[in-house]
Design an enzyme around this catalytic site. Structure first.
Site, mmCIF file in Angstrom:
data_model
loop_
_atom_site.group_PDB
_atom_site.id
_atom_site.type_symbol
_atom_site.label_atom_id
_atom_site.label_comp_id
_atom_site.label_asym_id
_atom_site.label_seq_id
_atom_site.Cartn_x
_atom_site.Cartn_y
_atom_site.Cartn_z
ATOM 1 N N HIS A 13 0.860 -1.200 0.000
ATOM 2 C CA HIS A 13 0.000 0.000 0.000
ATOM 3 C C HIS A 13 0.887 1.238 0.000
ATOM 4 O O HIS A 13 1.446 1.599 1.031
ATOM 5 C CB HIS A 13 -0.903 0.007 1.241
ATOM 6 C CG HIS A 13 -1.856 1.163 1.301
ATOM 7 N ND1 HIS A 13 -3.172 1.028 1.714
ATOM 8 C CD2 HIS A 13 -1.708 2.489 1.021
ATOM 9 C CE1 HIS A 13 -3.779 2.203 1.675
ATOM 10 N NE2 HIS A 13 -2.903 3.111 1.272
ATOM 11 N N HIS A 15 1.414 5.389 -1.814
ATOM 12 C CA HIS A 15 1.044 6.501 -2.701
ATOM 13 C C HIS A 15 2.339 7.095 -3.223
ATOM 14 O O HIS A 15 3.176 7.535 -2.420
ATOM 15 C CB HIS A 15 0.273 7.571 -1.934
ATOM 16 C CG HIS A 15 -0.961 7.039 -1.263
ATOM 17 N ND1 HIS A 15 -2.213 7.108 -1.832
ATOM 18 C CD2 HIS A 15 -1.123 6.392 -0.083
ATOM 19 C CE1 HIS A 15 -3.093 6.543 -1.016
ATOM 20 N NE2 HIS A 15 -2.456 6.094 0.055
ATOM 21 N N ARG A 17 2.116 9.309 -6.049
ATOM 22 C CA ARG A 17 1.726 10.537 -6.786
ATOM 23 C C ARG A 17 2.225 10.485 -8.232
ATOM 24 O O ARG A 17 2.565 9.420 -8.738
ATOM 25 C CB ARG A 17 2.236 11.815 -6.088
ATOM 26 C CG ARG A 17 2.068 11.845 -4.576
ATOM 27 C CD ARG A 17 0.638 11.713 -4.112
ATOM 28 N NE ARG A 17 0.535 11.976 -2.670
ATOM 29 C CZ ARG A 17 -0.459 11.556 -1.911
ATOM 30 N NH1 ARG A 17 -1.452 10.832 -2.421
ATOM 31 N NH2 ARG A 17 -0.496 11.846 -0.634
ATOM 32 N N ASN A 41 -5.340 7.076 -6.117
ATOM 33 C CA ASN A 41 -6.061 8.326 -5.817
ATOM 34 C C ASN A 41 -5.321 9.558 -6.321
ATOM 35 O O ASN A 41 -4.987 10.459 -5.577
ATOM 36 C CB ASN A 41 -6.351 8.442 -4.305
ATOM 37 C CG ASN A 41 -5.092 8.468 -3.456
ATOM 38 O OD1 ASN A 41 -4.074 7.902 -3.827
ATOM 39 N ND2 ASN A 41 -5.176 9.126 -2.311
ATOM 40 N N LYS A 99 -9.500 -0.413 -5.551
ATOM 41 C CA LYS A 99 -9.501 0.251 -4.253
ATOM 42 C C LYS A 99 -10.834 0.947 -4.049
ATOM 43 O O LYS A 99 -11.276 1.710 -4.907
ATOM 44 C CB LYS A 99 -8.371 1.292 -4.194
ATOM 45 C CG LYS A 99 -8.313 2.120 -2.905
ATOM 46 C CD LYS A 99 -7.854 1.304 -1.720
ATOM 47 C CE LYS A 99 -7.880 2.101 -0.415
ATOM 48 N NZ LYS A 99 -6.760 3.016 -0.243
ATOM 49 N N HIS A 136 -10.605 1.132 2.043
ATOM 50 C CA HIS A 136 -10.374 2.170 3.056
ATOM 51 C C HIS A 136 -11.576 2.072 3.985
ATOM 52 O O HIS A 136 -12.662 2.542 3.656
ATOM 53 C CB HIS A 136 -10.263 3.563 2.418
ATOM 54 C CG HIS A 136 -9.926 4.624 3.426
ATOM 55 N ND1 HIS A 136 -8.736 5.308 3.433
ATOM 56 C CD2 HIS A 136 -10.626 5.089 4.490
ATOM 57 C CE1 HIS A 136 -8.718 6.151 4.461
ATOM 58 N NE2 HIS A 136 -9.859 6.042 5.106
ATOM 59 N N HIS A 174 -4.598 -0.395 5.918
ATOM 60 C CA HIS A 174 -4.168 0.384 7.090
ATOM 61 C C HIS A 174 -5.115 0.214 8.285
ATOM 62 O O HIS A 174 -5.756 1.165 8.719
ATOM 63 C CB HIS A 174 -3.963 1.867 6.768
ATOM 64 C CG HIS A 174 -4.954 2.482 5.809
ATOM 65 N ND1 HIS A 174 -6.310 2.359 5.953
ATOM 66 C CD2 HIS A 174 -4.761 3.232 4.703
ATOM 67 C CE1 HIS A 174 -6.895 3.006 4.976
ATOM 68 N NE2 HIS A 174 -5.995 3.542 4.203
ATOM 69 N N LEU A 219 -4.860 9.428 7.702
ATOM 70 C CA LEU A 219 -6.167 8.779 7.827
ATOM 71 C C LEU A 219 -6.045 7.312 7.435
ATOM 72 O O LEU A 219 -5.370 7.020 6.444
ATOM 73 C CB LEU A 219 -7.184 9.495 6.926
ATOM 74 C CG LEU A 219 -7.557 10.898 7.441
ATOM 75 C CD1 LEU A 219 -8.363 11.660 6.418
ATOM 76 C CD2 LEU A 219 -8.301 10.801 8.766
ATOM 77 N N ASP A 247 1.414 2.771 3.479
ATOM 78 C CA ASP A 247 0.561 3.948 3.282
ATOM 79 C C ASP A 247 1.400 5.217 3.237
ATOM 80 O O ASP A 247 0.914 6.296 3.598
ATOM 81 C CB ASP A 247 -0.529 4.042 4.357
ATOM 82 C CG ASP A 247 -1.636 5.019 3.971
ATOM 83 O OD1 ASP A 247 -1.783 5.317 2.761
ATOM 84 O OD2 ASP A 247 -2.350 5.487 4.872
ATOM 85 N N HIS A 251 3.055 14.556 0.986
ATOM 86 C CA HIS A 251 2.432 15.864 0.744
ATOM 87 C C HIS A 251 3.530 16.901 0.914
ATOM 88 O O HIS A 251 4.457 16.697 1.715
ATOM 89 C CB HIS A 251 1.343 16.140 1.787
ATOM 90 C CG HIS A 251 0.115 15.291 1.624
ATOM 91 N ND1 HIS A 251 -0.896 15.580 0.732
ATOM 92 C CD2 HIS A 251 -0.256 14.143 2.244
ATOM 93 C CE1 HIS A 251 -1.847 14.659 0.820
ATOM 94 N NE2 HIS A 251 -1.480 13.761 1.722
ATOM 95 N N ALA A 263 -3.851 15.056 5.078
ATOM 96 C CA ALA A 263 -3.652 13.772 5.771
ATOM 97 C C ALA A 263 -2.657 12.917 5.008
ATOM 98 O O ALA A 263 -2.789 12.726 3.806
ATOM 99 C CB ALA A 263 -4.984 13.039 5.878
HETATM 100 C C1 NCD Z 1 -3.537 9.138 1.811
HETATM 101 C C2 NCD Z 1 -3.087 10.133 0.739
HETATM 102 O O1 NCD Z 1 -2.578 11.210 1.096
HETATM 103 O O2 NCD Z 1 -3.223 9.837 -0.452
HETATM 104 N N1 NCD Z 1 -3.575 9.811 3.081
HETATM 105 C C3 NCD Z 1 -3.540 9.235 4.295
HETATM 106 O O3 NCD Z 1 -3.699 9.946 5.287
HETATM 107 N N2 NCD Z 1 -3.348 7.947 4.450
HETATM 108 C C4 NCD Z 1 -4.847 8.557 1.439
HETATM 109 C C5 NCD Z 1 -5.241 7.356 2.251
HETATM 110 O O4 NCD Z 1 -4.671 6.274 2.105
HETATM 111 O O5 NCD Z 1 -6.146 7.477 3.070
HETATM 112 ZN ZN ZN Z 2 -3.321 5.111 1.550
#
Ligand code: NCD
Ligand code: ZN
Length: 343
Positions: A13, A15, A17, A41, A99, A136, A174, A219, A247, A251, A263
């Site tokens: 899992h 991200h 980007r 996402n 997802k 999620h 998560h 989150l 996860d 950011h 988040a």
């Molecule tokens: C994730 C994100 O920023 O894409 N943020 C997070 O707080 N985990 C999205 C997600 O997995 O909830």
């Molecule tokens: Zn995530």
């Protein structure tokens, strides 16, 4: 000096980007992990095979030469997803799962599912084609307390989904609560869960006691200590239903250090080292390999990796930020010392 050699792990899992952020973060994931489940996402979300294949190419382009890394793509499930797209995913060697984000649950989830019952025909297609559903697991009702949203999701939706689709493979992403751990333990072997490093290492005091620390905000939100303890017990138990999913969610620093902060915790810079600390504290380093390198591929029915990594007990300081120029990402444990280092 103490060292630990394990089969190379995968991140189930993450991200990463796109564009400049992808280029800034992908080496961190690719130097530790052989494969990673790439969350869809983006803005706009990755909802079709064509988009997923183009995104896969962008990721592969961004991986530094010399690193052997395979992105495992996913599609974002929406009310507009078709059973035909699900069939295409079932036949694809590049896309591995769908997802489900409840609409509004987290970063870039506007396109998510507003009514889980309304998409039961899609869950039926996922079950029929044996495509994993990645969840999620949080409700989004404004009245529901943020610390209760995972537990309420399980009671309100998940119990019914599992009853109706007993052969649907589900990853409860998560997991952050004792209730989620107990639900997964009590379910069939079709149900598994990923656990992040931040939910193993910290309780909500790390984020909120004394002062507010936005880099611990993700989150589902970090919970109280009894939940952390339940997650550590699950991860270190050897139970094959629990596996590594960071996860890691980059950011820009200023968007987290903000009156309306985003988040997501960034952990890709030291993912396996953070897990090693959590397992070492529990005297369970012997269980790290199954959690990090075996349980995930077994659940996804992919071959286990054959390469190995070496972790050394060698203290190092995490930088304050990663990235250059305007692009600054603050990692988990910024400026702090870590005990383990990947070679
Ligand atoms: C994730 C994100 O920023 O894409 N943020 C997070 O707080 N985990 C999205 C997600 O997995 O909830
Ligand atoms: Zn995530």
């Amino acid at each position: 000096m103490k060292t630990l050699t394990i089969i190379q792990p995968d991140d189930w899992h993450v991200h990463v980007r796109s564009g400049a952020i992808l280029k800034a973060v992908i080496a961190h994931t690719a130097r530790q992990f052989a494969r990673a489940i790439i969350m869809p996402n983006l803005k706009p979300p990755i909802t079709t095979m064509e988009q997923a294949l183009a995104y896969r190419d962008e990721i592969l382009q961004a991986v530094p030469a010399g690193l052997n890394f395979t992105p495992l793509m996913t599609l974002y499930l929406t009310a507009a997803t078709t059973p035909e797209e699900i069939k295409r995913v079932a036949d694809s060697e590049y896309v591995h799962a769908f997802k489900l984000y409840p609409a509004g649950a987290t970063t870039n989830s506007d396109a998510g599912v507003a009514n889980v019952k309304a998409i039961y025909p899609l869950l039926e297609a996922l079950e029929k084609h044996d495509v994993p559903l990645l969840l999620h697991g949080e409700v989004t009702d404004a009245e529901c307390d943020i610390f209760d949203r995972e537990k309420v999701f399980i009671e309100t939706y998940l119990v019914d989904v599992v009853k109706n689709f007993p052969n649907l493979r589900i990853v409860f992403e998560h997991a952050t609560t004792q209730e989620a751990v107990e639900f997964v333990q009590a379910s069939s072997n079709k149900i598994a869960a990923t656990i992040t490093p931040q939910h193993l290492l910290f309780n909500r005091n790390a984020m909120l006691a004394g002062s507010i620390r936005p880099h611990y905000y993700c989150l589902p939100i970090i919970k109280r200590e009894k939940h952390r303890v339940a997650l550590v017990e699950a991860a270190t138990s050897g139970n094959a239903k629990f596996f590594l999913g960071t996860d890691s969610a980059p950011h820009l620093s200023h968007l987290k250090e903000n009156s309306c902060g985003c988040a997501g915790c960034y952990s890709a810079h030291a993912a396996i080292e953070l897990y090693a600390e959590a397992f070492e504290t529990e005297n369970a380093l012997d269980k790290l390999e199954s959690f990090a390198s075996f349980n995930g591929p077994d659940f996804y029915r992919l071959p286990r990796n054959t390469t190995t990594i070496i972790l050394k007990q060698e203290p190092w300081q995490v930088p304050a930020t990663y990235g250059t120029g305007d692009l600054s990402i603050t990692p988990l444990k910024a400026n702090e010392m870590l005990r383990w280092k990947i070679q």
